[in-house]
Design a protein around this motif. Sequence first.
Motif, short mmCIF file in Angstrom:
data_model
loop_
_atom_site.label_atom_id
_atom_site.label_comp_id
_atom_site.label_asym_id
_atom_site.label_seq_id
_atom_site.Cartn_x
_atom_site.Cartn_y
_atom_site.Cartn_z
N PHE A 42 0.96 15.82 11.07
CA PHE A 42 0.99 14.58 11.84
C PHE A 42 0.39 13.42 11.05
O PHE A 42 0.81 12.27 11.20
N THR A 43 -0.58 13.73 10.19
CA THR A 43 -1.14 12.69 9.31
C THR A 43 -0.06 12.12 8.40
O THR A 43 0.04 10.91 8.22
N GLY A 44 0.74 13.01 7.80
CA GLY A 44 1.84 12.54 6.97
C GLY A 44 2.85 11.74 7.74
O GLY A 44 3.36 10.71 7.26
N ALA A 45 3.16 12.17 8.97
CA ALA A 45 4.12 11.43 9.79
C ALA A 45 3.60 10.03 10.12
O ALA A 45 4.36 9.05 10.08
N LEU A 46 2.32 9.92 10.44
CA LEU A 46 1.74 8.60 10.74
C LEU A 46 1.75 7.70 9.51
O LEU A 46 2.02 6.50 9.61
N ALA A 47 1.44 8.27 8.35
CA ALA A 47 1.47 7.47 7.11
C ALA A 47 2.88 6.97 6.84
O ALA A 47 3.07 5.80 6.45
N LEU A 48 3.88 7.80 7.03
CA LEU A 48 5.26 7.38 6.84
C LEU A 48 5.66 6.34 7.88
O LEU A 48 6.44 5.42 7.58
N ALA A 49 5.13 6.47 9.09
CA ALA A 49 5.44 5.48 10.14
C ALA A 49 4.89 4.11 9.77
O ALA A 49 5.57 3.08 9.91
N VAL A 50 3.64 4.09 9.28
CA VAL A 50 3.05 2.81 8.90
C VAL A 50 3.83 2.19 7.74
O VAL A 50 4.13 0.99 7.74
N GLY A 51 4.16 2.99 6.74
CA GLY A 51 4.95 2.48 5.63
C GLY A 51 6.32 2.00 6.07
O GLY A 51 6.83 0.99 5.56
N SER A 52 6.90 2.69 7.05
CA SER A 52 8.22 2.28 7.55
C SER A 52 8.16 0.94 8.26
O SER A 52 9.11 0.16 8.20
N VAL A 53 7.06 0.67 8.94
CA VAL A 53 6.92 -0.61 9.65
C VAL A 53 7.01 -1.77 8.66
O VAL A 53 7.68 -2.77 8.92
N GLY A 54 6.34 -1.65 7.53
CA GLY A 54 6.38 -2.74 6.54
C GLY A 54 7.76 -2.97 5.98
O GLY A 54 8.21 -4.12 5.85
N THR A 55 8.48 -1.88 5.67
CA THR A 55 9.81 -2.02 5.08
C THR A 55 10.84 -2.42 6.11
O THR A 55 11.61 -3.37 5.91
N ARG B 206 11.87 11.94 0.92
CA ARG B 206 11.31 12.11 -0.43
C ARG B 206 9.80 11.89 -0.43
O ARG B 206 9.05 12.60 -1.11
N ALA B 207 9.36 10.87 0.33
CA ALA B 207 7.92 10.57 0.35
C ALA B 207 7.12 11.68 1.02
O ALA B 207 5.94 11.89 0.68
N SER B 208 7.73 12.41 1.96
CA SER B 208 7.00 13.49 2.64
C SER B 208 6.60 14.58 1.67
O SER B 208 5.56 15.24 1.85
N ALA B 209 7.40 14.81 0.63
CA ALA B 209 7.04 15.81 -0.37
C ALA B 209 5.79 15.38 -1.14
O ALA B 209 4.93 16.22 -1.48
N ILE B 210 5.66 14.09 -1.40
CA ILE B 210 4.47 13.58 -2.10
C ILE B 210 3.24 13.72 -1.21
O ILE B 210 2.15 14.09 -1.68
N LEU B 211 3.39 13.45 0.08
CA LEU B 211 2.25 13.54 0.99
C LEU B 211 1.74 14.97 1.10
O LEU B 211 0.55 15.21 1.34
N GLY B 212 2.64 15.94 0.92
CA GLY B 212 2.20 17.33 0.96
C GLY B 212 1.24 17.68 -0.14
O GLY B 212 0.45 18.62 -0.02
N LEU B 213 1.27 16.93 -1.24
CA LEU B 213 0.38 17.21 -2.36
C LEU B 213 -1.08 16.94 -2.04
O LEU B 213 -1.98 17.44 -2.71
N ILE B 214 -1.35 16.10 -1.02
CA ILE B 214 -2.74 15.83 -0.63
C ILE B 214 -3.16 16.70 0.54
O ILE B 214 -4.22 16.49 1.12
N VAL C 79 0.85 -1.19 0.00
CA VAL C 79 0.00 0.00 0.00
C VAL C 79 0.88 1.24 0.00
O VAL C 79 1.70 1.41 0.91
N PRO C 80 0.77 2.13 -0.98
CA PRO C 80 1.57 3.36 -1.00
C PRO C 80 1.26 4.26 0.20
O PRO C 80 0.14 4.23 0.74
N GLU C 81 2.25 5.08 0.58
CA GLU C 81 2.05 5.98 1.72
C GLU C 81 0.92 6.97 1.48
O GLU C 81 0.24 7.39 2.42
N VAL C 82 0.72 7.36 0.21
CA VAL C 82 -0.36 8.30 -0.09
C VAL C 82 -1.71 7.69 0.26
O VAL C 82 -2.58 8.36 0.84
N VAL C 83 -1.90 6.42 -0.08
CA VAL C 83 -3.17 5.75 0.24
C VAL C 83 -3.33 5.62 1.75
O VAL C 83 -4.42 5.81 2.30
N ILE C 84 -2.24 5.29 2.44
CA ILE C 84 -2.30 5.20 3.90
C ILE C 84 -2.68 6.54 4.50
O ILE C 84 -3.49 6.60 5.45
#
Length: 279
Positions: free
Chosen positions: A144-157, A213-221, A126-131
């Motif tokens: 904080f929403t972006g930080a949580l999405a990155l945290a969830v994505g980081s757990v998988g990797t 890098r992913a945080s820049a993408i999350l800013g777009l939403i 699941v991409p971080e944007v979807v999370i």
Amino acid sequence: MTELKTQPRLAPARPKKPTSMLRNALWLFVSLVIVAAFWSVKIKWSALGDFPTQLLKYIGLMLVPPDWSKFGEAFSATILSVQMAWIGTVLGIVVSLPLSFLASRGLAPRVVNAPLRLIFAVIRAVPEVVIAILILSVTGLTPFTGALALAVGSVGTLGKWGYEAFEGVDAGPKEAVRSTGGSTLALIRWGVWPSAAPDVFSFWLYRFEINVRASAILGLIGAGGIGKMLQDNVQFRNWDAVGMLLIVVIAVTMGIDQLSGAVRNRLIHGYWRIPKAAR
């Protein structure tokens, strides 16, 4: 004396090259998928000829000259994105590290590590944007929403990288701990962690680079940071501000990459070395 006649040595017959119907079928399937992708997507091939000219045009609008008055705002937005990435990475480390031990074969029963591996795989799919879109219904559009999405994505990797590092350590220290009757915690502390720690630390730093890098993408939403500022300025065609933004982003990201690479090299090889890209 009679001369012994030797028979001429025949060259061994070359074996026939094995054919694989499955491999050929796979290549055919991949080729059909590629052709179907180009066929179904409406690509305006004539526009490719204009692409270099248009690219140079917009680069000129952004960088000749950039809007230096936006430097402070661009730098603040970039730092906010870095903070999002840092918080997401730390939260991902805190959650993924104990789960990585439980997902490692030999450290936990299969009934435990098999479901955890499946969870890691699902998260990575699941991409971080979807999370972030799923999380924002609870937290709203905040950094904080972006930080949580990155945290969830980081757990998988980090979870996957972690248990692979733990399973790949040398068997000698583990056998030594087992031979002395050590517990599972002793096995982790003395037989696994000392050998795997440099790789694990390196994975953490690398994941932080990915999150920046992913945080820049999350800013777009709308999660804030550099992506939000980039979206606003592109929407209103403020190309000189976009150019200033890109300069700051590239400079900060390259600085983080070089520093992280030097630290990773220190952890793995034991000495400091500046990556070639920084020379």
